[in-house]
Design an enzyme around this catalytic site. Structure first.
Site, PDB file in Angstrom:
ATOM      1  N   ASP A 130      40.245 -28.290 117.306  1.00 40.21           N
ATOM      2  CA  ASP A 130      41.481 -28.223 116.337  1.00 40.21           C
ATOM      3  C   ASP A 130      41.236 -27.312 115.170  1.00 40.21           C
ATOM      4  OD1 ASP A 130      43.953 -28.562 115.309  1.00 40.21           O
ATOM      5  OD2 ASP A 130      43.766 -30.570 114.832  1.00 40.21           O
ATOM      6  N   GLY A 154      35.493 -35.748 121.843  1.00 37.00           N
ATOM      7  CA  GLY A 154      34.897 -35.581 120.450  1.00 37.00           C
ATOM      8  C   GLY A 154      34.814 -36.999 119.689  1.00 37.00           C
TER       9      GLY A 154
END
Ligand code: AR6
Length: 179
Positions: A40, A129
């Site tokens: 992101d 993650g």
């Protein structure tokens, strides 16, 4: 590694998704759509402020993006045309519909891509993650779900689906699992 199912190519590569020249890259975002770390952070850094401006507008309109759903924005300065932001589940041990929610991320991202006549799309390893989804199982869900979507023939415009692995562990898992 590459396979073809019903004329749709599935490929596993190791690398940085922000560098992918495809019609759409998928972002592993969060419910607030206001950026974060991991993939992101990398997408917003490389794509510039335009992506965040659109995310903010979506957030004002809808309050954000529920887990398992997906929204679409420009890709700003990236080589892609669109970023599809989907929100993977946080792994809490497996009893909180994590598997189904992860599956929904892939289905809803592909649906949105189809609505925008995307031909080529790249996925990161969503939830593996910070959200700690076990990598082996996440890969299994990703590959199975995408194959099912192809076999159910809801995929029409998409010709190529890339699984972009950033870490060695995911790359190894995907390479052994894709067939
Ligand atoms: N290209 C491709 N994959 C990447 C890249 C990159 N540039 N950078 C990291 N990865 P994560 P999540 C891989 O933590 O688990 C964010 O803060 C990474 O190796 O990015 O879904 C959001 O804002 C891993 O395999 O996403 C959310 O708050 C995969 O991307 C939260 O993290 C996903 O790791 C979402 O957590």
């Amino acid at each position: 590694m590459k396979i073809v199912i019903n004329d749709t190519e599935l490929e596993v590569i190791k690398g940085d998704i922000t560098k992918c020249t495809v019609d759409a890259i998928v972002n592993a975002a969060n419910n607030g759509l206001l950026g974060g770390g991991g993939v992101d952070g990398a997408i917003h850094r490389a794509g510039g402020p335009e992506i965040m401006e659109e995310c903010k507008k979506i957030r004002e309109r809808t309050g954000g993006c529920p887990t398992g759903e997906a929204v679409i924005t420009t890709a700003g300065n990236l080589p892609a045309k669109y970023v599809i932001h989907t929100v993977g589940p946080v792994w809490k041990g497996g009893a909180y519909q994590e598997r189904e929610l992860l599956r929904n991320c892939y289905i809803n991202s592909l649906k949105l891509a189809e609505e925008h006549f995307v031909k080529t799309i790249a996925f990161p390893n969503i939830s593996t993650g910070v959200y700690r989804f076990p990598k082996h199982e996440a890969a299994q869900i990703a590959l199975e779900t995408v194959k099912e979507c192809i076999q159910n023939q809801f995929i029409r415009s998409i010709q190529s689906i890339l699984f972009v692995c950033f870490d060695d562990e995911n790359y190894h898992i995907y390479k052994t699992m894709i067939r």
